[in-house]
Design a protein around this motif. Structure first.
Motif, PDB file in Angstrom:
ATOM      1  N   CYS A  33     -10.588   3.650  -5.736  1.00  0.00           N
ATOM      2  CA  CYS A  33      -9.997   3.742  -7.081  1.00  0.00           C
ATOM      3  C   CYS A  33      -9.675   2.339  -7.600  1.00  0.00           C
ATOM      4  N   GLY A  36      -5.569   1.004 -10.569  1.00  0.00           N
ATOM      5  CA  GLY A  36      -4.543  -0.017 -10.327  1.00  0.00           C
ATOM      6  C   GLY A  36      -3.146   0.321 -10.806  1.00  0.00           C
ATOM      7  N   CYS A  37      -2.735   1.578 -10.691  1.00  0.00           N
ATOM      8  CA  CYS A  37      -1.387   1.968 -11.125  1.00  0.00           C
ATOM      9  C   CYS A  37      -0.327   1.219 -10.310  1.00  0.00           C
ATOM     10  N   CYS A  40       1.374   2.829  -6.996  1.00  0.00           N
ATOM     11  CA  CYS A  40       0.460   3.814  -6.396  1.00  0.00           C
ATOM     12  C   CYS A  40       0.826   4.036  -4.931  1.00  0.00           C
ATOM     13  N   TRP A  46      -7.637   1.898  -1.887  1.00  0.00           N
ATOM     14  CA  TRP A  46      -8.288   1.169  -2.976  1.00  0.00           C
ATOM     15  C   TRP A  46      -9.587   0.463  -2.564  1.00  0.00           C
ATOM     16  N   GLY A 104      -7.052   9.187 -12.551  1.00  0.00           N
ATOM     17  CA  GLY A 104      -6.021   8.382 -13.186  1.00  0.00           C
ATOM     18  C   GLY A 104      -6.404   7.965 -14.585  1.00  0.00           C
TER      19      GLY A 104
HETATM   20  S1  SF4 Z   1      -2.140   6.497  -8.534  1.00  0.00           S
HETATM   21 FE1  SF4 Z   1      -4.183   7.412  -8.397  1.00  0.00          FE
HETATM   22  S2  SF4 Z   1      -5.256   6.636 -10.203  1.00  0.00           S
HETATM   23 FE2  SF4 Z   1      -3.474   5.309  -9.914  1.00  0.00          FE
HETATM   24  S3  SF4 Z   1      -4.246   3.611  -8.647  1.00  0.00           S
HETATM   25 FE3  SF4 Z   1      -3.382   5.148  -7.253  1.00  0.00          FE
HETATM   26  S4  SF4 Z   1      -5.168   6.375  -6.624  1.00  0.00           S
HETATM   27 FE4  SF4 Z   1      -5.755   5.258  -8.500  1.00  0.00          FE
END
Ligand code: SF4
Length: 155
Positions: A33, A36-37, A40, A46, A104
């Protein structure tokens, strides 16, 4: 960027009852993913190229193993490799299962939507909370019925 194999990779495979209301779902946490929230909970997933390959053959074998026990499959990510994801969604549908994607992003392509019964959208924003928070920015939609199901996640 796609994995050089063309397949998705996953860090976790489990049967879940909470992620898709009313469904018994085989869930895959897909690695790579790049949304980059901040905050997270899955930063370890990642890195692209990490995790175990999720080939169509392996996936089909798992569907066969669980035949009669599941009602749905859910992919936690993977929209960044749409062709690989689509291939697995089609296999799940051919097995008579519903399909769900957690992303996301705010939306995904029509090609993906066509093969999804359920779609959760929106990044993680800590101060708004997840689907179990009344102030969440995230949306969980039953695409087949055009119905917002967020209320099903509230305690
Ligand atoms: S919360 Fe979900 S969408 Fe956001 S960075 Fe993490 S894995 Fe990715």
């Amino acid at each position: 960027m796609s994995d050089s194999t063309g397949y998705l990779r996953y860090s976790e495979e489990q049967v879940v009852w909470q992620e898709v209301p009313g469904e018994t779902a085989l869930a895959y946490t897909i690695t790579g993913c790049s949304v980059g929230c901040k905050g997270c909970h899955s930063v370890d997933t990642w890195p692209k190229g990490s995790g175990t390959l999720l080939t169509p053959d392996y996936f089909q074998q798992r569907l066969d193993d669980y035949q009669g026990l599941l009602t749905c499959v859910v992919f936690l990510g993977g929209e960044w490799q749409p062709q690989a994801l689509l291939e697995l969604l089609v296999l799940a549908q051919q097995a008579g299962l519903k399909t769900c994607l957690y992303t996301g992003l705010e939306d995904v392509s029509d090609d993906l939507r066509k093969h999804l019964n359920f779609l959760k959208t929106g990044p993680w924003i800590a101060e708004r909370g997840g689907l179990n928070s009344p102030t969440t920015n995230q949306r969980f939609v039953d695409l087949s019925r055009g119905e917002l199901l967020n209320v099903r996640f509230l305690g």
